[in-house]
Design a protein around this motif. Structure first.
Motif, PDB file in Angstrom:
ATOM      1  N   LEU A 242      16.212  44.441  13.809  1.00 51.83           N
ATOM      2  CA  LEU A 242      17.406  45.071  13.233  1.00 51.83           C
ATOM      3  C   LEU A 242      18.668  44.548  13.907  1.00 51.83           C
ATOM      4  N   GLU A 243      18.596  44.409  15.207  1.00 55.90           N
ATOM      5  CA  GLU A 243      19.735  43.836  15.941  1.00 55.90           C
ATOM      6  C   GLU A 243      20.042  42.435  15.428  1.00 55.90           C
ATOM      7  N   GLY A 244      19.001  41.627  15.235  1.00 53.84           N
ATOM      8  CA  GLY A 244      19.185  40.270  14.720  1.00 53.84           C
ATOM      9  C   GLY A 244      19.798  40.245  13.339  1.00 53.84           C
TER      10      GLY A 244
ATOM     11  N   THR B 279      23.573  41.568  13.543  1.00 55.10           N
ATOM     12  CA  THR B 279      24.483  40.697  14.310  1.00 55.10           C
ATOM     13  C   THR B 279      24.568  39.302  13.695  1.00 55.10           C
ATOM     14  N   GLY B 280      23.768  39.052  12.639  1.00 58.05           N
ATOM     15  CA  GLY B 280      23.862  37.788  11.907  1.00 58.05           C
ATOM     16  C   GLY B 280      22.925  36.700  12.387  1.00 58.05           C
TER      17      GLY B 280
ATOM     18  N   PHE C  29      27.457  54.910  16.346  1.00 57.53           N
ATOM     19  CA  PHE C  29      26.147  55.309  16.854  1.00 57.53           C
ATOM     20  C   PHE C  29      25.107  54.219  16.606  1.00 57.53           C
ATOM     21  N   PHE C  30      25.129  53.621  15.428  1.00 59.27           N
ATOM     22  CA  PHE C  30      24.182  52.550  15.105  1.00 59.27           C
ATOM     23  C   PHE C  30      24.396  51.354  16.036  1.00 59.27           C
ATOM     24  N   LYS C  31      25.660  51.052  16.310  1.00 59.20           N
ATOM     25  CA  LYS C  31      25.985  49.948  17.224  1.00 59.20           C
ATOM     26  C   LYS C  31      25.429  50.227  18.623  1.00 59.20           C
ATOM     27  N   GLU C  32      25.569  51.455  19.090  1.00 62.78           N
ATOM     28  CA  GLU C  32      25.090  51.821  20.425  1.00 62.78           C
ATOM     29  C   GLU C  32      23.554  51.841  20.499  1.00 62.78           C
ATOM     30  N   SER C  33      22.933  52.546  19.545  1.00 59.37           N
ATOM     31  CA  SER C  33      21.495  52.792  19.614  1.00 59.37           C
ATOM     32  C   SER C  33      20.667  51.587  19.192  1.00 59.37           C
ATOM     33  N   VAL C  34      21.052  50.950  18.098  1.00 60.59           N
ATOM     34  CA  VAL C  34      20.228  49.887  17.513  1.00 60.59           C
ATOM     35  C   VAL C  34      20.668  48.499  17.987  1.00 60.59           C
ATOM     36  N   LEU C  35      21.974  48.246  18.012  1.00 57.95           N
ATOM     37  CA  LEU C  35      22.474  46.925  18.413  1.00 57.95           C
ATOM     38  C   LEU C  35      22.689  46.820  19.919  1.00 57.95           C
TER      39      LEU C  35
ATOM     40  N   ASN D  80      25.061  47.931  21.644  1.00 60.93           N
ATOM     41  CA  ASN D  80      26.500  47.651  21.829  1.00 60.93           C
ATOM     42  C   ASN D  80      26.911  46.198  21.563  1.00 60.93           C
ATOM     43  N   ARG D  81      26.030  45.418  20.937  1.00 59.61           N
ATOM     44  CA  ARG D  81      26.438  44.079  20.500  1.00 59.61           C
ATOM     45  C   ARG D  81      27.248  44.205  19.218  1.00 59.61           C
ATOM     46  N   ASN D  82      28.104  43.241  18.952  1.00 58.46           N
ATOM     47  CA  ASN D  82      28.995  43.312  17.789  1.00 58.46           C
ATOM     48  C   ASN D  82      28.259  43.036  16.491  1.00 58.46           C
TER      49      ASN D  82
END
Length: 271
Positions: free
Chosen positions: A120-122, A125-126, A155-161, A163-165
């Protein structure tokens, strides 16, 4: 006789005005607040509660500007938001009214059912751009996000990513309903929504936070038993000087009747 009727009308107006209150902010909390307000007004005919969305950031700003009595947020109030309120001489109070499981959703025709947090992070984040990279069809991935004023976005940025953009050029949607509609019409679409917004036009993904050992579906039951990992509190914030105005409504939301509505909408009870 006319004088008595006029006095009664003025008194009624005063009561209504004194009990009128505004709630503004999170799009996630919006359907819950709308139902709670409707039920509260039925139980208290002299009360008037108006509810609008716009995002958690909008709710916090409205509390700062004095244009709302309650800010509904799907994230904690930020330090700088609290600081600005303190600079105005206002003390803010926080109340957790419910919990929400955040569902990752795709088009119903997408054969992908399971994704890890890393995948999901991938995607968001593209770094992952085609569904074939995660076991799906040879199809471009079209990620949808809430806009930056949204507590769900943060929240999604913090939990799943972690904190990556988010990727550059991600499709930002002004409301959760717009994400649901867009993904339902986009074969390669993927996004995230509050559990209460799940319907047949999208498919919820099973998510793993342990590297693919266990994949868990978003549900009230899985959020309660703490097997589903993407869960967050939902908040009401108000200024303490408004406590007499807002407390009857907030007490109602936290009462058995109010928490029953929380369950009916699809959120997890706070009690």
């Amino acid at each position: 006789m006319k004088k008595i009727i006029l006095t009664a009308a003025v008194l009624l107006t005063t009561i209504t005005a004194s009990q009128a209150q505004k709630i503004k902010g999170s799009d996630t909390v919006l359907p819950l607040s709308q139902q709670e307000a409707e039920s509260f007004m039925k139980a208290n005919p002299s009360a008037m509660v108006t509810v609008t969305g716009g995002g958690s950031g909008v709710g916090a700003s409205a509390l700062l500007e004095g244009t709302t009595d309650i800010a509904q947020l799907s994230r904690k109030m930020k330090f700088d938001e609290r600081q600005k309120l303190q600079q105005q001489g206002k003390t803010v109070k926080e109340v957790i009214i419910a919990y929400d499981a955040l569902a990752v959703v795709v088009n119903p025709n997408n054969k992908v059912t399971n994704l890890t947090r890393e995948q999901l992070e991938g995607i968001f984040t593209g770094k992952i751009t085609n569904w074939k990279e995660v076991g799906g069809a040879d199809l471009k991935i079209v990620p949808y996000s809430r806009e930056t004023s949204s507590g769900t976005y943060e929240f999604f940025k913090e939990s799943v990513l972690e904190n990556r953009n988010y990727m550059n050029g991600i499709m930002s949607m002004p409301a959760t309903g717009a994400i649901v509609q867009s993904i339902g019409q986009t074969p390669g679409g993927i996004g995230y929504i509050g559990l209460a917004y799940l319907n047949n036009s999208v498919k919820a993904i099973h998510v793993s936070y342990d590297g693919g050992k266990n994949y868990v579906a978003p549900s009230v039951e899985n959020a309660k038993n703490e097997t589903y990992p993407i869960v967050r509190p939902l908040y009401y914030y108000y200024v303490t000087s408004s406590e007499a105005l807002v407390k009857p409504y907030i007490d109602y939301v936290l009462s058995p009747a109010g928490q029953k509505i929380v369950s009916e909408i699809g959120f997890i009870t706070a009690q």
